[in-house]
Design a protein around this motif. Structure first.
Motif, PDB file in Angstrom:
ATOM      1  N   ALA A  66       0.855  -1.202   0.000  1.00  0.00           N
ATOM      2  CA  ALA A  66       0.000   0.000   0.000  1.00  0.00           C
ATOM      3  C   ALA A  66       0.887   1.246   0.000  1.00  0.00           C
ATOM      4  CB  ALA A  66      -0.896  -0.011   1.225  1.00  0.00           C
ATOM      5  N   PRO A  67       0.345   2.412  -0.379  1.00  0.00           N
ATOM      6  CA  PRO A  67       1.113   3.650  -0.207  1.00  0.00           C
ATOM      7  C   PRO A  67       1.598   3.757   1.237  1.00  0.00           C
ATOM      8  CG  PRO A  67      -0.888   4.078  -1.456  1.00  0.00           C
ATOM      9  CD  PRO A  67      -0.980   2.656  -0.975  1.00  0.00           C
ATOM     10  N   GLU A  68       2.872   4.105   1.406  1.00  0.00           N
ATOM     11  CA  GLU A  68       3.478   4.015   2.736  1.00  0.00           C
ATOM     12  C   GLU A  68       2.748   4.859   3.778  1.00  0.00           C
ATOM     13  OE1 GLU A  68       7.720   4.963   4.801  1.00  0.00           O
ATOM     14  OE2 GLU A  68       7.757   4.064   2.817  1.00  0.00           O
ATOM     15  N   GLN A  69       2.258   6.024   3.371  1.00  0.00           N
ATOM     16  CA  GLN A  69       1.597   6.896   4.349  1.00  0.00           C
ATOM     17  C   GLN A  69       0.341   6.237   4.926  1.00  0.00           C
ATOM     18  OE1 GLN A  69       2.062   7.641   1.126  1.00  0.00           O
ATOM     19  NE2 GLN A  69       0.227   8.523   0.173  1.00  0.00           N
ATOM     20  N   ASP A  70      -0.255   5.298   4.184  1.00  0.00           N
ATOM     21  CA  ASP A  70      -1.450   4.612   4.691  1.00  0.00           C
ATOM     22  C   ASP A  70      -1.120   3.723   5.895  1.00  0.00           C
ATOM     23  OD1 ASP A  70      -2.651   5.824   2.551  1.00  0.00           O
ATOM     24  OD2 ASP A  70      -3.201   3.973   1.503  1.00  0.00           O
ATOM     25  N   ASN A  71       0.125   3.265   5.970  1.00  0.00           N
ATOM     26  CA  ASN A  71       0.534   2.363   7.050  1.00  0.00           C
ATOM     27  C   ASN A  71       1.219   3.078   8.219  1.00  0.00           C
ATOM     28  OD1 ASN A  71      -0.364  -0.275   6.375  1.00  0.00           O
ATOM     29  ND2 ASN A  71       1.149  -0.356   4.730  1.00  0.00           N
ATOM     30  N   GLN A  72       1.247   4.403   8.149  1.00  0.00           N
ATOM     31  CA  GLN A  72       1.864   5.176   9.231  1.00  0.00           C
ATOM     32  C   GLN A  72       0.809   5.620  10.249  1.00  0.00           C
ATOM     33  OE1 GLN A  72       4.818   4.898   9.526  1.00  0.00           O
ATOM     34  NE2 GLN A  72       5.959   5.184   7.630  1.00  0.00           N
ATOM     35  N   PRO A  73       1.201   5.817  11.528  1.00  0.00           N
ATOM     36  CA  PRO A  73       2.574   5.720  12.067  1.00  0.00           C
ATOM     37  C   PRO A  73       2.966   4.311  12.515  1.00  0.00           C
ATOM     38  CG  PRO A  73       1.113   6.503  13.781  1.00  0.00           C
ATOM     39  CD  PRO A  73       0.249   6.317  12.543  1.00  0.00           C
ATOM     40  N   ALA A  74       2.081   3.338  12.284  1.00  0.00           N
ATOM     41  CA  ALA A  74       2.342   1.982  12.796  1.00  0.00           C
ATOM     42  C   ALA A  74       3.633   1.405  12.221  1.00  0.00           C
ATOM     43  CB  ALA A  74       1.163   1.070  12.463  1.00  0.00           C
ATOM     44  N   LEU A  75       3.886   1.625  10.921  1.00  0.00           N
ATOM     45  CA  LEU A  75       5.070   1.033  10.288  1.00  0.00           C
ATOM     46  C   LEU A  75       6.359   1.569  10.897  1.00  0.00           C
ATOM     47  CD1 LEU A  75       6.523  -0.655   8.191  1.00  0.00           C
ATOM     48  CD2 LEU A  75       6.112   1.170   6.518  1.00  0.00           C
ATOM     49  N   ASP A  76       6.493   2.886  10.997  1.00  0.00           N
ATOM     50  CA  ASP A  76       7.708   3.451  11.592  1.00  0.00           C
ATOM     51  C   ASP A  76       7.876   2.990  13.033  1.00  0.00           C
ATOM     52  OD1 ASP A  76       8.463   4.746   9.302  1.00  0.00           O
ATOM     53  OD2 ASP A  76       7.895   6.756   9.976  1.00  0.00           O
ATOM     54  N   SER A  77       6.764   2.898  13.752  1.00  0.00           N
ATOM     55  CA  SER A  77       6.813   2.437  15.134  1.00  0.00           C
ATOM     56  C   SER A  77       7.293   0.989  15.212  1.00  0.00           C
ATOM     57  CB  SER A  77       5.427   2.566  15.773  1.00  0.00           C
ATOM     58  OG  SER A  77       5.402   1.996  17.062  1.00  0.00           O
ATOM     59  N   ALA A  78       6.821   0.153  14.286  1.00  0.00           N
ATOM     60  CA  ALA A  78       7.227  -1.259  14.265  1.00  0.00           C
ATOM     61  C   ALA A  78       8.726  -1.392  13.987  1.00  0.00           C
ATOM     62  CB  ALA A  78       6.425  -2.010  13.214  1.00  0.00           C
ATOM     63  N   ILE A  79       9.223  -0.631  13.017  1.00  0.00           N
ATOM     64  CA  ILE A  79      10.651  -0.670  12.700  1.00  0.00           C
ATOM     65  C   ILE A  79      11.469  -0.215  13.908  1.00  0.00           C
ATOM     66  CG2 ILE A  79      12.440   0.404  11.252  1.00  0.00           C
ATOM     67  CD1 ILE A  79      10.291   0.425   8.985  1.00  0.00           C
ATOM     68  N   ALA A  80      10.973   0.817  14.604  1.00  0.00           N
ATOM     69  CA  ALA A  80      11.668   1.312  15.793  1.00  0.00           C
ATOM     70  C   ALA A  80      11.717   0.259  16.897  1.00  0.00           C
ATOM     71  CB  ALA A  80      10.998   2.584  16.302  1.00  0.00           C
TER      72      ALA A  80
END
Length: 205
Positions: A66-80
Protein backbone atom coordinates in the motif's frame (compact mmCIF):
# COMPACT_ATOMS: atom_id res chain seq x y z
CA UNK A 1 -4.03 4.80 13.75
CA UNK A 2 -1.76 3.14 16.28
CA UNK A 3 1.82 2.69 17.41
CA UNK A 4 3.44 -0.17 19.29
CA UNK A 5 4.54 -0.62 22.88
CA UNK A 6 7.76 -2.51 23.45
CA UNK A 7 6.51 -5.88 24.63
CA UNK A 8 7.95 -9.28 23.83
CA UNK A 9 8.27 -12.90 24.91
CA UNK A 10 11.67 -14.37 25.74
CA UNK A 11 12.71 -18.01 25.50
CA UNK A 12 15.81 -20.07 24.90
CA UNK A 13 19.09 -19.51 26.73
CA UNK A 14 19.69 -16.66 29.19
CA UNK A 15 22.37 -14.16 28.17
CA UNK A 16 24.87 -15.54 30.68
CA UNK A 17 24.79 -18.88 28.81
CA UNK A 18 24.94 -17.76 25.18
CA UNK A 19 26.36 -15.10 22.89
CA UNK A 20 23.76 -15.71 20.14
CA UNK A 21 20.20 -14.44 19.79
CA UNK A 22 17.32 -14.62 17.34
CA UNK A 23 14.47 -12.16 16.82
CA UNK A 24 11.28 -13.92 15.66
CA UNK A 25 8.64 -11.60 14.20
CA UNK A 26 5.05 -12.76 13.82
CA UNK A 27 2.67 -12.12 10.94
CA UNK A 28 -0.64 -10.26 10.74
CA UNK A 29 -3.19 -11.81 13.08
CA UNK A 30 -0.49 -13.87 14.74
CA UNK A 31 1.29 -13.36 18.03
CA UNK A 32 4.70 -13.54 19.63
CA UNK A 33 3.63 -16.86 21.20
CA UNK A 34 2.72 -18.27 17.75
CA UNK A 35 6.06 -17.46 16.14
CA UNK A 36 8.14 -18.48 19.15
CA UNK A 37 6.47 -21.91 19.06
CA UNK A 38 8.52 -22.60 15.91
CA UNK A 39 11.53 -23.07 18.18
CA UNK A 40 10.71 -26.76 18.47
CA UNK A 41 11.33 -27.17 14.70
CA UNK A 42 14.43 -24.97 14.50
CA UNK A 43 18.05 -25.44 15.51
CA UNK A 44 18.09 -22.52 17.93
CA UNK A 45 18.45 -24.30 21.28
CA UNK A 46 21.74 -22.49 21.87
CA UNK A 47 20.27 -18.98 21.40
CA UNK A 48 18.39 -16.37 23.38
CA UNK A 49 15.03 -16.02 21.66
CA UNK A 50 13.06 -12.75 21.53
CA UNK A 51 9.63 -12.39 19.92
CA UNK A 52 8.14 -8.88 19.92
CA UNK A 53 4.34 -8.50 20.05
CA UNK A 54 2.47 -6.11 17.74
CA UNK A 55 -0.38 -3.94 19.01
CA UNK A 56 -3.68 -5.42 17.72
CA UNK A 57 -1.64 -8.40 16.40
CA UNK A 58 -0.72 -6.37 13.33
CA UNK A 59 2.48 -4.45 12.62
CA UNK A 60 0.73 -2.10 10.17
CA UNK A 61 -2.90 -1.91 9.01
CA UNK A 62 -2.80 -2.35 5.22
CA UNK A 63 -0.90 -4.37 2.61
CA UNK A 64 2.88 -4.06 2.63
CA UNK A 65 2.53 -2.71 -0.91
CA UNK A 66 0.00 0.00 0.00
CA UNK A 67 1.11 3.65 -0.21
CA UNK A 68 3.48 4.02 2.74
CA UNK A 69 1.60 6.90 4.35
CA UNK A 70 -1.45 4.61 4.69
CA UNK A 71 0.53 2.36 7.05
CA UNK A 72 1.86 5.18 9.23
CA UNK A 73 2.57 5.72 12.07
CA UNK A 74 2.34 1.98 12.80
CA UNK A 75 5.07 1.03 10.29
CA UNK A 76 7.71 3.45 11.59
CA UNK A 77 6.81 2.44 15.13
CA UNK A 78 7.23 -1.26 14.27
CA UNK A 79 10.65 -0.67 12.70
CA UNK A 80 11.67 1.31 15.79
CA UNK A 81 10.60 -1.56 18.08
CA UNK A 82 12.85 -3.98 16.18
CA UNK A 83 15.70 -1.50 16.58
CA UNK A 84 15.06 -1.26 20.32
CA UNK A 85 15.17 -5.04 20.72
CA UNK A 86 18.44 -5.20 18.73
CA UNK A 87 19.92 -2.57 21.06
CA UNK A 88 18.80 -4.58 24.08
CA UNK A 89 20.56 -7.66 22.71
CA UNK A 90 23.74 -5.65 22.14
CA UNK A 91 23.63 -4.21 25.67
CA UNK A 92 23.48 -7.79 26.92
CA UNK A 93 26.65 -8.70 25.06
CA UNK A 94 25.32 -10.15 21.80
CA UNK A 95 27.34 -8.93 18.81
CA UNK A 96 25.45 -7.98 15.64
CA UNK A 97 27.14 -10.82 13.77
CA UNK A 98 25.54 -13.23 16.28
CA UNK A 99 22.02 -11.79 15.89
CA UNK A 100 19.61 -13.74 13.67
CA UNK A 101 16.24 -12.56 12.36
CA UNK A 102 13.24 -14.67 11.35
CA UNK A 103 9.84 -13.46 10.21
CA UNK A 104 6.71 -14.80 8.54
CA UNK A 105 4.44 -12.85 6.16
CA UNK A 106 3.95 -9.36 7.63
CA UNK A 107 6.76 -10.21 10.05
CA UNK A 108 8.98 -11.24 7.12
CA UNK A 109 8.31 -7.90 5.44
CA UNK A 110 9.21 -6.05 8.63
CA UNK A 111 12.34 -8.18 9.12
CA UNK A 112 13.52 -7.38 5.60
CA UNK A 113 12.70 -3.67 5.87
CA UNK A 114 14.56 -3.26 9.17
CA UNK A 115 17.64 -5.20 8.09
CA UNK A 116 17.87 -3.58 4.64
CA UNK A 117 17.73 -0.12 6.23
CA UNK A 118 20.43 -1.24 8.70
CA UNK A 119 22.54 -3.63 6.64
CA UNK A 120 25.41 -5.07 8.69
CA UNK A 121 27.09 -8.41 9.18
CA UNK A 122 24.35 -10.36 10.99
CA UNK A 123 24.21 -14.04 11.88
CA UNK A 124 21.48 -14.64 9.33
CA UNK A 125 18.08 -13.47 8.07
CA UNK A 126 15.13 -15.75 7.31
CA UNK A 127 12.04 -14.31 5.61
CA UNK A 128 9.17 -16.73 5.02
CA UNK A 129 6.80 -15.15 2.44
CA UNK A 130 7.64 -11.45 2.46
CA UNK A 131 9.32 -8.60 0.63
CA UNK A 132 10.52 -5.06 1.14
CA UNK A 133 7.76 -2.62 2.05
CA UNK A 134 6.19 0.14 -0.04
CA UNK A 135 4.16 0.82 -3.15
CA UNK A 136 7.51 1.23 -4.91
CA UNK A 137 10.92 0.40 -3.51
CA UNK A 138 12.95 3.47 -2.47
CA UNK A 139 16.47 2.14 -2.94
CA UNK A 140 18.25 5.09 -1.33
CA UNK A 141 16.76 4.25 2.08
CA UNK A 142 18.59 0.91 2.13
CA UNK A 143 21.97 1.53 3.72
CA UNK A 144 25.05 -0.38 4.83
CA UNK A 145 26.67 -3.67 3.86
CA UNK A 146 25.59 -7.16 4.86
CA UNK A 147 29.17 -8.41 4.34
CA UNK A 148 27.99 -11.81 3.17
CA UNK A 149 25.22 -12.31 5.76
CA UNK A 150 23.26 -15.44 4.73
CA UNK A 151 19.69 -14.48 3.82
CA UNK A 152 16.89 -16.95 3.05
CA UNK A 153 13.80 -15.77 1.12
CA UNK A 154 11.01 -18.27 0.52
CA UNK A 155 7.52 -17.79 -0.89
CA UNK A 156 4.78 -19.36 -2.96
CA UNK A 157 4.38 -18.92 -6.71
CA UNK A 158 1.82 -17.45 -6.66
CA UNK A 159 1.01 -16.13 -3.17
CA UNK A 160 -2.27 -14.40 -2.34
CA UNK A 161 -0.55 -11.51 -0.48
CA UNK A 162 3.05 -11.35 -1.74
CA UNK A 163 3.74 -10.97 -5.48
CA UNK A 164 6.60 -13.04 -6.86
CA UNK A 165 8.02 -9.94 -8.57
CA UNK A 166 8.37 -8.12 -5.24
CA UNK A 167 10.24 -11.07 -3.71
CA UNK A 168 12.67 -11.22 -6.64
CA UNK A 169 13.15 -7.43 -6.54
CA UNK A 170 13.83 -7.71 -2.80
CA UNK A 171 16.44 -10.41 -3.39
CA UNK A 172 18.27 -8.12 -5.81
CA UNK A 173 18.30 -5.21 -3.33
CA UNK A 174 19.68 -7.49 -0.61
CA UNK A 175 22.36 -8.87 -2.93
CA UNK A 176 23.35 -5.32 -3.93
CA UNK A 177 23.80 -4.63 -0.19
CA UNK A 178 26.22 -7.54 0.09
CA UNK A 179 23.84 -10.25 1.27
CA UNK A 180 24.37 -13.91 0.36
CA UNK A 181 20.79 -14.60 -0.75
CA UNK A 182 19.07 -17.96 -1.20
CA UNK A 183 15.72 -17.51 -2.98
CA UNK A 184 13.28 -20.42 -3.13
CA UNK A 185 9.74 -20.44 -4.56
CA UNK A 186 7.24 -23.27 -4.03
CA UNK A 187 4.43 -23.79 -6.55
CA UNK A 188 0.97 -23.06 -5.13
CA UNK A 189 2.05 -23.30 -1.49
CA UNK A 190 -0.43 -22.32 1.21
CA UNK A 191 0.22 -18.98 2.98
CA UNK A 192 1.94 -20.73 5.87
CA UNK A 193 5.36 -22.14 6.77
CA UNK A 194 6.08 -25.56 5.28
CA UNK A 195 8.38 -28.33 6.47
CA UNK A 196 10.63 -27.68 3.45
CA UNK A 197 11.02 -24.04 4.47
CA UNK A 198 11.95 -25.02 8.02
CA UNK A 199 14.56 -27.42 6.62
CA UNK A 200 16.06 -24.58 4.55
CA UNK A 201 16.05 -22.34 7.61
CA UNK A 202 17.89 -24.98 9.63
CA UNK A 203 20.62 -25.14 6.97
CA UNK A 204 21.16 -21.40 7.46
CA UNK A 205 21.02 -21.65 11.26
Amino acid sequence: MYTHDKQFIKAGKPFNETDKAILMIHGRGGSAADIISLQRFLKIDDMAIFAPQATNNSWYPYSFMAPEQDNQPALDSAIAIIGEVVEELKVNGVLEEQIYFLGFSQGACLTLEYTARNAKKYGGIIAFTGGLIGQQLINQRYQGNFQGTPILLTSSDPDVHVPVARVTDTAKVLEDLGGHVTLQFFKNKAHSISREELDLANKLL
